[in-house]
Design a protein around this motif. Structure first.
Motif, PDB file in Angstrom:
ATOM      1  N   THR A  51      21.649  82.296  48.639  1.00  0.00           N
ATOM      2  CA  THR A  51      21.873  83.410  49.856  1.00  0.00           C
ATOM      3  C   THR A  51      20.512  83.824  50.301  1.00  0.00           C
ATOM      4  O   THR A  51      20.737  84.737  51.411  1.00  0.00           O
ATOM      5  N   ASN A  52      19.597  83.798  49.633  1.00  0.00           N
ATOM      6  CA  ASN A  52      18.338  84.556  50.013  1.00  0.00           C
ATOM      7  C   ASN A  52      17.443  83.643  51.099  1.00  0.00           C
ATOM      8  O   ASN A  52      17.302  82.399  50.811  1.00  0.00           O
ATOM      9  N   PRO A  53      17.408  84.172  52.135  1.00  0.00           N
ATOM     10  CA  PRO A  53      16.726  83.259  53.229  1.00  0.00           C
ATOM     11  C   PRO A  53      15.245  82.884  52.764  1.00  0.00           C
ATOM     12  O   PRO A  53      14.831  81.783  53.190  1.00  0.00           O
ATOM     13  N   LYS A  54      14.494  83.692  52.212  1.00  0.00           N
ATOM     14  CA  LYS A  54      13.176  83.335  51.730  1.00  0.00           C
ATOM     15  C   LYS A  54      13.259  82.040  50.709  1.00  0.00           C
ATOM     16  O   LYS A  54      12.382  81.135  50.756  1.00  0.00           O
ATOM     17  N   PHE A  55      14.261  82.158  49.876  1.00  0.00           N
ATOM     18  CA  PHE A  55      14.496  80.920  48.780  1.00  0.00           C
ATOM     19  C   PHE A  55      14.932  79.835  49.475  1.00  0.00           C
ATOM     20  O   PHE A  55      14.161  78.883  49.196  1.00  0.00           O
ATOM     21  N   GLN A  56      15.654  80.120  50.593  1.00  0.00           N
ATOM     22  CA  GLN A  56      15.915  78.778  51.213  1.00  0.00           C
ATOM     23  C   GLN A  56      14.651  78.034  52.183  1.00  0.00           C
ATOM     24  O   GLN A  56      14.570  77.139  52.013  1.00  0.00           O
ATOM     25  N   HIS A  57      13.811  78.802  52.802  1.00  0.00           N
ATOM     26  CA  HIS A  57      12.687  78.659  53.287  1.00  0.00           C
ATOM     27  C   HIS A  57      11.869  77.737  52.360  1.00  0.00           C
ATOM     28  O   HIS A  57      11.392  76.874  52.801  1.00  0.00           O
ATOM     29  N   ASP A  58      11.689  78.398  51.019  1.00  0.00           N
ATOM     30  CA  ASP A  58      10.504  77.842  49.968  1.00  0.00           C
ATOM     31  C   ASP A  58      11.157  76.501  49.755  1.00  0.00           C
ATOM     32  O   ASP A  58      10.484  75.525  49.623  1.00  0.00           O
ATOM     33  N   ILE A  59      12.466  76.527  49.214  1.00  0.00           N
ATOM     34  CA  ILE A  59      12.945  75.169  48.921  1.00  0.00           C
ATOM     35  C   ILE A  59      12.853  74.014  49.995  1.00  0.00           C
ATOM     36  O   ILE A  59      12.595  72.817  49.916  1.00  0.00           O
ATOM     37  N   ALA A  60      13.111  74.298  51.362  1.00  0.00           N
ATOM     38  CA  ALA A  60      12.988  73.337  52.222  1.00  0.00           C
ATOM     39  C   ALA A  60      11.561  72.838  52.456  1.00  0.00           C
ATOM     40  O   ALA A  60      11.276  71.762  52.876  1.00  0.00           O
ATOM     41  N   ASP A  61      10.601  73.645  52.202  1.00  0.00           N
ATOM     42  CA  ASP A  61       9.183  73.676  52.116  1.00  0.00           C
ATOM     43  C   ASP A  61       8.719  72.628  51.152  1.00  0.00           C
ATOM     44  O   ASP A  61       7.970  71.677  51.284  1.00  0.00           O
ATOM     45  N   THR A  62       9.442  72.731  49.807  1.00  0.00           N
ATOM     46  CA  THR A  62       9.145  71.988  48.685  1.00  0.00           C
ATOM     47  C   THR A  62       9.907  70.620  48.894  1.00  0.00           C
ATOM     48  O   THR A  62       8.964  69.555  48.608  1.00  0.00           O
ATOM     49  N   ILE A  63      11.026  70.266  49.829  1.00  0.00           N
ATOM     50  CA  ILE A  63      11.400  69.260  49.875  1.00  0.00           C
ATOM     51  C   ILE A  63      10.622  68.468  50.963  1.00  0.00           C
ATOM     52  O   ILE A  63      10.248  67.220  50.882  1.00  0.00           O
ATOM     53  N   ARG A  64      10.035  69.141  52.052  1.00  0.00           N
ATOM     54  CA  ARG A  64       9.103  68.434  52.867  1.00  0.00           C
ATOM     55  C   ARG A  64       7.975  67.869  52.290  1.00  0.00           C
ATOM     56  O   ARG A  64       7.484  66.828  52.759  1.00  0.00           O
ATOM     57  N   SER A  65       7.370  68.757  51.390  1.00  0.00           N
ATOM     58  CA  SER A  65       6.270  68.023  50.683  1.00  0.00           C
ATOM     59  C   SER A  65       6.400  67.082  49.870  1.00  0.00           C
ATOM     60  O   SER A  65       5.676  66.280  49.683  1.00  0.00           O
ATOM     61  N   ALA A  66       7.580  66.740  49.364  1.00  0.00           N
ATOM     62  CA  ALA A  66       8.066  65.628  48.506  1.00  0.00           C
ATOM     63  C   ALA A  66       7.980  64.279  49.546  1.00  0.00           C
ATOM     64  O   ALA A  66       7.717  63.229  49.230  1.00  0.00           O
ATOM     65  N   ARG A  67       8.411  64.662  50.884  1.00  0.00           N
ATOM     66  CA  ARG A  67       8.107  63.448  51.940  1.00  0.00           C
ATOM     67  C   ARG A  67       6.790  63.364  52.060  1.00  0.00           C
ATOM     68  O   ARG A  67       6.109  62.276  52.158  1.00  0.00           O
ATOM     69  N   ARG A  68       6.055  64.354  52.440  1.00  0.00           N
ATOM     70  CA  ARG A  68       4.717  64.591  52.964  1.00  0.00           C
ATOM     71  C   ARG A  68       3.467  63.715  51.714  1.00  0.00           C
ATOM     72  O   ARG A  68       2.621  63.099  51.975  1.00  0.00           O
ATOM     73  N   GLU A  69       3.780  64.256  50.440  1.00  0.00           N
ATOM     74  CA  GLU A  69       2.899  63.874  49.506  1.00  0.00           C
ATOM     75  C   GLU A  69       3.182  62.748  48.651  1.00  0.00           C
ATOM     76  O   GLU A  69       2.255  62.190  47.990  1.00  0.00           O
ATOM     77  N   HIS A  70       4.445  62.301  48.582  1.00  0.00           N
ATOM     78  CA  HIS A  70       4.856  61.537  47.682  1.00  0.00           C
ATOM     79  C   HIS A  70       5.439  60.469  48.503  1.00  0.00           C
ATOM     80  O   HIS A  70       6.021  59.458  47.856  1.00  0.00           O
ATOM     81  N   GLY A  71       5.874  60.239  49.727  1.00  0.00           N
ATOM     82  CA  GLY A  71       6.351  59.180  50.682  1.00  0.00           C
ATOM     83  C   GLY A  71       8.048  59.160  50.253  1.00  0.00           C
ATOM     84  O   GLY A  71       8.461  58.008  50.617  1.00  0.00           O
ATOM     85  N   VAL A  72       8.622  60.263  49.688  1.00  0.00           N
ATOM     86  CA  VAL A  72      10.030  60.044  49.481  1.00  0.00           C
ATOM     87  C   VAL A  72      10.695  60.105  50.971  1.00  0.00           C
ATOM     88  O   VAL A  72      10.352  60.916  51.830  1.00  0.00           O
ATOM     89  N   ARG A  73      11.735  58.788  51.298  1.00  0.00           N
ATOM     90  CA  ARG A  73      12.387  58.769  52.361  1.00  0.00           C
ATOM     91  C   ARG A  73      13.745  59.416  52.533  1.00  0.00           C
ATOM     92  O   ARG A  73      14.172  59.515  53.714  1.00  0.00           O
ATOM     93  N   PHE A  74      14.210  59.903  51.470  1.00  0.00           N
ATOM     94  CA  PHE A  74      15.371  60.417  51.102  1.00  0.00           C
ATOM     95  C   PHE A  74      16.572  59.513  51.944  1.00  0.00           C
ATOM     96  O   PHE A  74      17.559  60.114  53.012  1.00  0.00           O
ATOM     97  N   ARG A  75      16.616  58.274  51.757  1.00  0.00           N
ATOM     98  CA  ARG A  75      17.624  57.572  52.317  1.00  0.00           C
ATOM     99  C   ARG A  75      19.040  57.620  51.450  1.00  0.00           C
ATOM    100  O   ARG A  75      18.949  57.700  50.147  1.00  0.00           O
ATOM    101  N   HIS A  76      19.956  58.096  51.948  1.00  0.00           N
ATOM    102  CA  HIS A  76      21.474  58.109  51.568  1.00  0.00           C
ATOM    103  C   HIS A  76      21.435  59.214  50.640  1.00  0.00           C
ATOM    104  O   HIS A  76      21.650  58.935  49.330  1.00  0.00           O
ATOM    105  N   PRO A  77      21.048  60.348  50.881  1.00  0.00           N
ATOM    106  CA  PRO A  77      20.718  61.252  49.906  1.00  0.00           C
ATOM    107  C   PRO A  77      21.997  62.002  49.306  1.00  0.00           C
ATOM    108  O   PRO A  77      22.902  62.193  49.793  1.00  0.00           O
ATOM    109  N   TYR A  78      21.819  62.229  47.768  1.00  0.00           N
ATOM    110  CA  TYR A  78      22.797  62.741  47.135  1.00  0.00           C
ATOM    111  C   TYR A  78      22.239  64.287  46.307  1.00  0.00           C
ATOM    112  O   TYR A  78      21.202  63.962  45.920  1.00  0.00           O
TER     113      TYR A  78
END
Length: 220
Positions: A51-78
């Motif tokens: 429920t913490n907006p800052k936590f939500q923002h930080d996790i979204a940034d971490t997910i974006r870094s997985a795509r940017r730095e490791h090339g994760v495509r997140f196809r059919h995500p669970y």
């Protein structure tokens, strides 16, 4: 995890000090691991403060870094929900038809969930001996969906961590299919168990890591 039109799937789990991602590809009817990424998150709180907006923002940034730095495509995500986001109850099957047992599980769900049923997404799993009521909180799923949208990935589907462990091993031909098997996933904050007998799910359990000597069973 897989559909006829989709031969790839991505598993996402947040916990145990970081964001863990696996990418699987279906080959010859068997799921094969193609990518495994772990991004450590310093002082990741437990329980997760969704429920913490800052936590939500930080996790979204971490997910974006997985795509940017490791090339994760997140196809059919669970996304694997944590145990605080859902209720799991096991009940013995009654003699009769599958539909009769499903109706019985629906009745059990109404008894177990004290809150408004509309607040939960409910599913039922029937094995040869038991039925499982799985009720996930819609508010928890909505928050995760919001974070994923901000991270630029498609709306995820959901699973619970113990069931996700079982499903992955099943599709990867990692289960023996005979005898008794106990799967353990021990992390820094939670430990999870999956018990199978003759390839059939018998029970799932989860407990905080500091209480490993009193492992909990979801059937109790």
């Amino acid at each position: 995890m897989f559909e006829l039109r989709n031969k790839r799937s991505t598993g996402i789990h947040l916990g145990d000090g970081g964001l863990q991602i696996v990418e699987l590809r279906l080959r010859g009817g068997v799921a094969c691991l193609e990518e495994a990424v772990r991004l450590n998150i310093h002082e990741l709180p437990f329980p997760l403060p969704w429920t913490n907006p800052k936590f939500q923002h930080d996790i979204a940034d971490t997910i974006r870094s997985a795509r940017r730095e490791h090339g994760v495509r997140f196809r059919h995500p669970y996304f694997a929900l944590d145990e605080r986001s859902a209720i799991v109850k096991r009940r013995a099957l009654l003699p009769g038809k599958v539909q009769d047992n499903r109706e019985n599980l629906e009745w059990e769900a109404r008894q177990v969930i004290a809150d408004d049923l509309a607040e939960y997404a409910i599913d039922y799993l029937l094995t040869s001996e038991f039925g499982f009521v799985v009720a996930a909180r819609r508010a928890a799923m909505d928050r995760v969906r919001g974070v994923c949208r901000h991270a630029g990935i498609p709306d995820p589907e959901f699973d619970l961590a113990p069931f996700a462990l079982y499903n992955t091993l099943e599709t990867s031909a990692g289960l023996l299919g005979s005898g008794c098997e106990l799967l353990l996933d021990v992390g820094s904050s939670m430990a999870r168990s999956v018990l199978l007998v003759e390839g059939q799910l018998r029970s799932v359990g989860a407990v905080k890591a500091r209480r490993l000597t009193a492992f909990a069973n979801a059937s109790e």
